[in-house]
Design a protein around this motif. Structure first.
Motif, PDB file in Angstrom:
ATOM      1  N   GLY A 100     -29.816  -8.001 -50.932  1.00 13.96           N
ATOM      2  CA  GLY A 100     -28.392  -8.139 -51.844  1.00 13.96           C
ATOM      3  C   GLY A 100     -28.308  -9.871 -52.255  1.00 13.96           C
ATOM      4  N   THR A 101     -26.981 -10.244 -51.645  1.00 16.62           N
ATOM      5  CA  THR A 101     -27.047 -11.290 -52.694  1.00 16.62           C
ATOM      6  C   THR A 101     -26.892 -12.467 -51.448  1.00 16.62           C
ATOM      7  OG1 THR A 101     -24.460 -11.780 -52.021  1.00 16.62           O
ATOM      8  CG2 THR A 101     -25.249 -11.323 -54.494  1.00 16.62           C
ATOM      9  N   LYS A 102     -27.495 -12.330 -50.044  1.00 17.11           N
ATOM     10  CA  LYS A 102     -27.128 -13.161 -49.083  1.00 17.11           C
ATOM     11  C   LYS A 102     -28.489 -13.294 -49.076  1.00 17.11           C
ATOM     12  CE  LYS A 102     -23.340 -11.109 -46.522  1.00 17.11           C
ATOM     13  NZ  LYS A 102     -23.311 -10.614 -45.331  1.00 17.11           N
ATOM     14  N   LEU A 103     -29.267 -14.625 -47.830  1.00 14.76           N
ATOM     15  CA  LEU A 103     -30.175 -15.127 -47.592  1.00 14.76           C
ATOM     16  C   LEU A 103     -30.482 -15.070 -46.361  1.00 14.76           C
ATOM     17  CD1 LEU A 103     -33.193 -16.671 -48.125  1.00 14.76           C
ATOM     18  CD2 LEU A 103     -31.627 -18.829 -48.132  1.00 14.76           C
ATOM     19  N   ILE A 104     -31.118 -14.558 -46.100  1.00 12.87           N
ATOM     20  CA  ILE A 104     -31.577 -14.365 -44.344  1.00 12.87           C
ATOM     21  C   ILE A 104     -32.494 -15.641 -43.205  1.00 12.87           C
ATOM     22  CG2 ILE A 104     -31.809 -12.858 -42.344  1.00 12.87           C
ATOM     23  CD1 ILE A 104     -28.936 -11.996 -44.139  1.00 12.87           C
ATOM     24  N   LEU A 105     -32.001 -15.850 -42.815  1.00 14.62           N
ATOM     25  CA  LEU A 105     -32.595 -16.778 -42.497  1.00 14.62           C
ATOM     26  C   LEU A 105     -33.342 -17.077 -40.770  1.00 14.62           C
ATOM     27  CD1 LEU A 105     -31.887 -20.543 -43.977  1.00 14.62           C
ATOM     28  CD2 LEU A 105     -33.660 -19.360 -44.490  1.00 14.62           C
ATOM     29  N   ASN A 106     -34.616 -16.525 -40.223  1.00 12.28           N
ATOM     30  CA  ASN A 106     -35.398 -16.143 -39.025  1.00 12.28           C
ATOM     31  C   ASN A 106     -35.781 -17.869 -38.557  1.00 12.28           C
ATOM     32  OD1 ASN A 106     -33.985 -13.957 -38.362  1.00 12.28           O
ATOM     33  ND2 ASN A 106     -35.413 -13.626 -39.829  1.00 12.28           N
ATOM     34  N   VAL A 107     -34.821 -18.753 -37.757  1.00 12.37           N
ATOM     35  CA  VAL A 107     -35.331 -19.925 -37.838  1.00 12.37           C
ATOM     36  C   VAL A 107     -35.396 -20.718 -36.346  1.00 12.37           C
ATOM     37  CG1 VAL A 107     -35.075 -20.612 -39.993  1.00 12.37           C
ATOM     38  CG2 VAL A 107     -33.491 -21.062 -38.516  1.00 12.37           C
ATOM     39  N   GLY A 108     -36.005 -19.575 -35.739  1.00 13.71           N
ATOM     40  CA  GLY A 108     -35.364 -19.922 -34.098  1.00 13.71           C
ATOM     41  C   GLY A 108     -34.881 -18.901 -33.079  1.00 13.71           C
ATOM     42  N   TYR A 109     -33.116 -19.040 -34.145  1.00 13.44           N
ATOM     43  CA  TYR A 109     -31.983 -18.965 -33.313  1.00 13.44           C
ATOM     44  C   TYR A 109     -32.226 -17.743 -32.238  1.00 13.44           C
ATOM     45  CZ  TYR A 109     -30.946 -23.401 -35.708  1.00 13.44           C
ATOM     46  OH  TYR A 109     -29.881 -24.687 -36.773  1.00 13.44           O
ATOM     47  N   SER A 110     -31.234 -17.135 -31.516  1.00 11.24           N
ATOM     48  CA  SER A 110     -31.022 -16.178 -30.873  1.00 11.24           C
ATOM     49  C   SER A 110     -31.046 -14.528 -32.519  1.00 11.24           C
ATOM     50  CB  SER A 110     -30.140 -15.795 -29.768  1.00 11.24           C
ATOM     51  OG  SER A 110     -28.735 -16.418 -30.402  1.00 11.24           O
ATOM     52  N   GLN A 111     -30.275 -14.847 -33.401  1.00  8.75           N
ATOM     53  CA  GLN A 111     -29.325 -14.294 -33.844  1.00  8.75           C
ATOM     54  C   GLN A 111     -29.829 -14.728 -35.524  1.00  8.75           C
ATOM     55  OE1 GLN A 111     -27.969 -11.235 -33.848  1.00  8.75           O
ATOM     56  NE2 GLN A 111     -27.867 -12.105 -30.999  1.00  8.75           N
ATOM     57  N   PRO A 112     -30.494 -14.106 -36.831  1.00 12.48           N
ATOM     58  CA  PRO A 112     -30.811 -14.538 -38.042  1.00 12.48           C
ATOM     59  C   PRO A 112     -29.502 -14.784 -37.937  1.00 12.48           C
ATOM     60  CG  PRO A 112     -30.973 -12.185 -37.890  1.00 12.48           C
ATOM     61  CD  PRO A 112     -30.646 -12.480 -36.778  1.00 12.48           C
ATOM     62  N   VAL A 113     -30.073 -16.639 -39.282  1.00  9.12           N
ATOM     63  CA  VAL A 113     -28.441 -16.961 -40.162  1.00  9.12           C
ATOM     64  C   VAL A 113     -28.389 -15.841 -41.321  1.00  9.12           C
ATOM     65  CG1 VAL A 113     -27.328 -19.268 -40.862  1.00  9.12           C
ATOM     66  CG2 VAL A 113     -29.110 -19.305 -38.795  1.00  9.12           C
ATOM     67  N   GLU A 114     -27.306 -15.982 -41.767  1.00  9.38           N
ATOM     68  CA  GLU A 114     -27.197 -15.601 -43.062  1.00  9.38           C
ATOM     69  C   GLU A 114     -26.128 -16.321 -44.341  1.00  9.38           C
ATOM     70  OE1 GLU A 114     -24.331 -12.619 -43.002  1.00  9.38           O
ATOM     71  OE2 GLU A 114     -25.903 -10.674 -41.724  1.00  9.38           O
TER      72      GLU A 114
END
Length: 178
Positions: A100-114
């Motif tokens: 949608g309008t959110k950027l989802i980042l999977n960068v090594g943390y336990s949860q994705p960052v929005e």
């Protein structure tokens, strides 16, 4: 002598400028920007050129003069061409995707960052490891790109993290055993 402040800004045909005292509104194909400038600097518009006049030769006025001209020029370029910053994700399993309008980042943390997309900026993720931030305000594009980069700054030992395209990360030597 302020060299930047003495240069005139040439307006493209598609750009309209309106002055309300020290408030300036610039309209163009990419949107509309409004900004309040210093009341000491006067604007002089002749045909499609805008020049800036300072009241005296003090050091403070010279700096305000150059800054005013640079900010006005950035507004004109922003509404006519736009600005863009490109970011790269470096690391195994690091990826970015739009939802949608959110950027989802999977960068090594336990949860994705929005990361929310603010008004006036568009974020694209053309590839899993690339993010492009576009907009008409240079300041806002830079802020959003810096916010995305701050989620996982590039680290100097393995080089993993989010970096600007073309950014060189100086790598450090790790610990050595005995």
């Amino acid at each position: 002598m302020s060299r930047i402040g003495n240069e005139v800004v040439v307006l493209p045909e598609s750009v309209e400028v309106e002055f309300y005292g020290n408030n300036v509104t610039v309209k163009g194909p990419n949107g509309e920007l409004t900004r309040a400038f210093s009341p000491d600097i006067r604007f002089h518009m002749a045909e499609n050129e805008v020049s800036f006049i300072r009241p005296n030769e003090s050091q403070k006025m010279k700096t305000v003069h150059g800054t005013t001209r640079a900010n006005f020029n950035n507004m004109v370029v922003g509404v006519s061409e736009g600005f863009q910053k490109s970011l790269e994700l470096v690391g195994v399993g690091y990826r970015a995707q739009m939802q949608g309008t959110k950027l989802i980042l999977n960068v090594g943390y336990s949860q994705p960052v929005e990361v929310e997309t603010p008004e006036g900026v568009t974020i694209e993720a053309p590839a899993n490891n690339q993010v492009i931030v576009k907009g008409s305000s240079k300041e806002l594009v830079g802020k959003v790109a810096a916010k995305i980069r701050s989620v996982r700054m590039p680290e100097p030992y393995k080089g993993k993290g989010i970096r600007y395209s073309g950014e060189q990360v100086r790598s450090k030597e790790g610990k050595t055993g005995k």
